[in-house]
Design a protein around this motif. Structure first.
Motif, PDB file in Angstrom:
ATOM      1  N   GLU A   1     -71.112   4.827 -23.975  1.00 15.69           N
ATOM      2  CA  GLU A   1     -72.482   5.119 -23.538  1.00 15.69           C
ATOM      3  C   GLU A   1     -73.093   3.930 -22.799  1.00 15.69           C
ATOM      4  O   GLU A   1     -73.774   4.090 -21.797  1.00 15.69           O
ATOM      5  CB  GLU A   1     -73.361   5.493 -24.739  1.00 15.69           C
ATOM      6  CG  GLU A   1     -73.097   6.868 -25.277  1.00 15.69           C
ATOM      7  CD  GLU A   1     -73.458   7.956 -24.293  1.00 15.69           C
ATOM      8  OE1 GLU A   1     -74.461   7.816 -23.576  1.00 15.69           O
ATOM      9  OE2 GLU A   1     -72.709   8.938 -24.225  1.00 15.69           O
ATOM     10  N   GLU A   2     -72.833   2.729 -23.301  1.00 15.68           N
ATOM     11  CA  GLU A   2     -73.358   1.528 -22.642  1.00 15.68           C
ATOM     12  C   GLU A   2     -72.744   1.356 -21.253  1.00 15.68           C
ATOM     13  O   GLU A   2     -73.447   1.077 -20.276  1.00 15.68           O
ATOM     14  CB  GLU A   2     -73.068   0.297 -23.500  1.00 15.68           C
ATOM     15  CG  GLU A   2     -73.594  -0.985 -22.913  1.00 15.68           C
ATOM     16  CD  GLU A   2     -73.252  -2.198 -23.764  1.00 15.68           C
ATOM     17  OE1 GLU A   2     -73.542  -3.310 -23.319  1.00 15.68           O
ATOM     18  OE2 GLU A   2     -72.706  -2.028 -24.873  1.00 15.68           O
ATOM     19  N   LEU A   3     -71.432   1.560 -21.161  1.00 14.59           N
ATOM     20  CA  LEU A   3     -70.775   1.454 -19.862  1.00 14.59           C
ATOM     21  C   LEU A   3     -71.259   2.533 -18.907  1.00 14.59           C
ATOM     22  O   LEU A   3     -71.435   2.278 -17.716  1.00 14.59           O
ATOM     23  CB  LEU A   3     -69.257   1.539 -20.028  1.00 14.59           C
ATOM     24  CG  LEU A   3     -68.602   0.327 -20.674  1.00 14.59           C
ATOM     25  CD1 LEU A   3     -67.132   0.600 -20.936  1.00 14.59           C
ATOM     26  CD2 LEU A   3     -68.763  -0.897 -19.799  1.00 14.59           C
ATOM     27  N   TYR A   4     -71.489   3.736 -19.416  1.00 16.00           N
ATOM     28  CA  TYR A   4     -72.017   4.803 -18.569  1.00 16.00           C
ATOM     29  C   TYR A   4     -73.409   4.438 -18.054  1.00 16.00           C
ATOM     30  O   TYR A   4     -73.726   4.679 -16.893  1.00 16.00           O
ATOM     31  CB  TYR A   4     -72.067   6.123 -19.337  1.00 16.00           C
ATOM     32  CG  TYR A   4     -72.624   7.256 -18.521  1.00 16.00           C
ATOM     33  CD1 TYR A   4     -71.874   7.825 -17.505  1.00 16.00           C
ATOM     34  CD2 TYR A   4     -73.900   7.739 -18.748  1.00 16.00           C
ATOM     35  CE1 TYR A   4     -72.382   8.850 -16.744  1.00 16.00           C
ATOM     36  CE2 TYR A   4     -74.422   8.759 -17.987  1.00 16.00           C
ATOM     37  CZ  TYR A   4     -73.660   9.320 -16.989  1.00 16.00           C
ATOM     38  OH  TYR A   4     -74.175  10.331 -16.241  1.00 16.00           O
ATOM     39  N   GLY A   5     -74.232   3.840 -18.918  1.00 19.63           N
ATOM     40  CA  GLY A   5     -75.560   3.400 -18.487  1.00 19.63           C
ATOM     41  C   GLY A   5     -75.475   2.355 -17.390  1.00 19.63           C
ATOM     42  O   GLY A   5     -76.237   2.389 -16.424  1.00 19.63           O
ATOM     43  N   LEU A   6     -74.539   1.430 -17.516  1.00 20.11           N
ATOM     44  CA  LEU A   6     -74.346   0.421 -16.476  1.00 20.11           C
ATOM     45  C   LEU A   6     -73.858   1.056 -15.174  1.00 20.11           C
ATOM     46  O   LEU A   6     -74.286   0.663 -14.082  1.00 20.11           O
ATOM     47  CB  LEU A   6     -73.356  -0.640 -16.941  1.00 20.11           C
ATOM     48  CG  LEU A   6     -73.827  -1.545 -18.073  1.00 20.11           C
ATOM     49  CD1 LEU A   6     -72.674  -2.416 -18.571  1.00 20.11           C
ATOM     50  CD2 LEU A   6     -74.999  -2.392 -17.638  1.00 20.11           C
ATOM     51  N   LEU A   7     -72.991   2.045 -15.284  1.00 20.20           N
ATOM     52  CA  LEU A   7     -72.483   2.727 -14.095  1.00 20.20           C
ATOM     53  C   LEU A   7     -73.602   3.483 -13.393  1.00 20.20           C
ATOM     54  O   LEU A   7     -73.719   3.422 -12.164  1.00 20.20           O
ATOM     55  CB  LEU A   7     -71.366   3.695 -14.478  1.00 20.20           C
ATOM     56  CG  LEU A   7     -70.776   4.524 -13.344  1.00 20.20           C
ATOM     57  CD1 LEU A   7     -70.048   3.617 -12.366  1.00 20.20           C
ATOM     58  CD2 LEU A   7     -69.851   5.571 -13.892  1.00 20.20           C
ATOM     59  N   VAL A   8     -74.446   4.151 -14.145  1.00 26.86           N
ATOM     60  CA  VAL A   8     -75.552   4.897 -13.548  1.00 26.86           C
ATOM     61  C   VAL A   8     -76.536   3.937 -12.891  1.00 26.86           C
ATOM     62  O   VAL A   8     -77.045   4.204 -11.806  1.00 26.86           O
ATOM     63  CB  VAL A   8     -76.242   5.779 -14.613  1.00 26.86           C
ATOM     64  CG1 VAL A   8     -77.538   6.352 -14.090  1.00 26.86           C
ATOM     65  CG2 VAL A   8     -75.309   6.886 -15.044  1.00 26.86           C
ATOM     66  N   ALA A   9     -76.781   2.798 -13.526  1.00 25.72           N
ATOM     67  CA  ALA A   9     -77.685   1.807 -12.943  1.00 25.72           C
ATOM     68  C   ALA A   9     -77.102   1.257 -11.640  1.00 25.72           C
ATOM     69  O   ALA A   9     -77.821   1.059 -10.668  1.00 25.72           O
ATOM     70  CB  ALA A   9     -77.936   0.678 -13.924  1.00 25.72           C
ATOM     71  N   ALA A  10     -75.794   1.036 -11.615  1.00 27.27           N
ATOM     72  CA  ALA A  10     -75.158   0.533 -10.394  1.00 27.27           C
ATOM     73  C   ALA A  10     -75.181   1.587  -9.297  1.00 27.27           C
ATOM     74  O   ALA A  10     -75.357   1.265  -8.122  1.00 27.27           O
ATOM     75  CB  ALA A  10     -73.726   0.111 -10.686  1.00 27.27           C
ATOM     76  N   GLU A  11     -75.014   2.855  -9.670  1.00 25.53           N
ATOM     77  CA  GLU A  11     -75.052   3.924  -8.671  1.00 25.53           C
ATOM     78  C   GLU A  11     -76.435   4.065  -8.057  1.00 25.53           C
ATOM     79  O   GLU A  11     -76.569   4.267  -6.863  1.00 25.53           O
ATOM     80  CB  GLU A  11     -74.630   5.253  -9.293  1.00 25.53           C
ATOM     81  CG  GLU A  11     -73.156   5.426  -9.423  1.00 25.53           C
ATOM     82  CD  GLU A  11     -72.797   6.796  -9.960  1.00 25.53           C
ATOM     83  OE1 GLU A  11     -73.702   7.621 -10.188  1.00 25.53           O
ATOM     84  OE2 GLU A  11     -71.613   7.031 -10.151  1.00 25.53           O
ATOM     85  N   SER A  12     -77.485   3.943  -8.868  1.00 28.46           N
ATOM     86  CA  SER A  12     -78.835   4.083  -8.327  1.00 28.46           C
ATOM     87  C   SER A  12     -79.171   2.920  -7.389  1.00 28.46           C
ATOM     88  O   SER A  12     -79.898   3.098  -6.423  1.00 28.46           O
ATOM     89  CB  SER A  12     -79.861   4.181  -9.456  1.00 28.46           C
ATOM     90  OG  SER A  12     -79.893   2.982 -10.199  1.00 28.46           O
ATOM     91  N   ALA A  13     -78.627   1.734  -7.668  1.00 27.52           N
ATOM     92  CA  ALA A  13     -78.864   0.598  -6.788  1.00 27.52           C
ATOM     93  C   ALA A  13     -78.140   0.783  -5.456  1.00 27.52           C
ATOM     94  O   ALA A  13     -78.640   0.389  -4.404  1.00 27.52           O
ATOM     95  CB  ALA A  13     -78.401  -0.696  -7.456  1.00 27.52           C
TER      96      ALA A  13
END
Length: 158
Positions: free
Chosen positions: A78-90
């Protein structure tokens, strides 16, 4: 750093280790009590009060450890998915600007032997590939090759 790690340890892991340790101690006490008795009727109380509950605690501890590690793994995912989503939005703004530009604009058409598509020379799928060769006009005319969906060469031919 160590205190941060202790706070994130799931309670099921602590309970699992405690159950394993208690079960091991009970099994040792039961074994010691049984080994000191000669007759089976005197061994049964040790078996019933220590060895069987100790084995059950060892099994329960193993299950708790497995469950706790699964929960920790799920939390990490879940933490890695959150980081991935944050990177995608950037990167979303940059990719939106890049999507407006065509990927390939070259007029030279290439194909990979054995492939089913034809590409522009600067298409990311064939650029830098040594095996890419110019498209044969006979293959284009026969319809054996289709246009690449990435570089969208259209109906242009050389």
């Amino acid at each position: 750093m160590r205190t941060g790690r202790l706070r994130t340890v799931h309670p099921a892991l602590w309970a699992g280790w405690a159950a394993l340790a208690t079960g091991a101690v009970l099994c040792v006490i039961g074994w010691y009590g049984i080994s000191g008795e000669r007759y089976a009727e005197r061994q049964l109380p040790y078996l019933a009060s220590c060895t069987v509950p100790g084995a059950a605690l060892i099994i329960a501890g193993s299950v708790l450890l497995t469950h706790g590690r699964g929960v920790i793994a799920a939390a990490r995912v879940e933490e890695l998915y959150g980081l991935l989503v944050a990177a995608e939005s950037a990167d979303a703004d940059e990719s939106a600007q890049a999507a407006a530009l065509p990927l390939a604009v070259s007029g030279e058409l290439l194909m990979v032997p054995g492939g089913t598509l034809w590409h522009r020379a600067d298409c990311p799928l064939v650029s830098g590939k040594v095996e890419a060769v110019p498209v044969d006009a006979k293959l284009l005319a026969s319809g054996e090759l289709g246009p690449c969906p990435i570089c969208e060469p259209g109906d242009e031919t050389d």
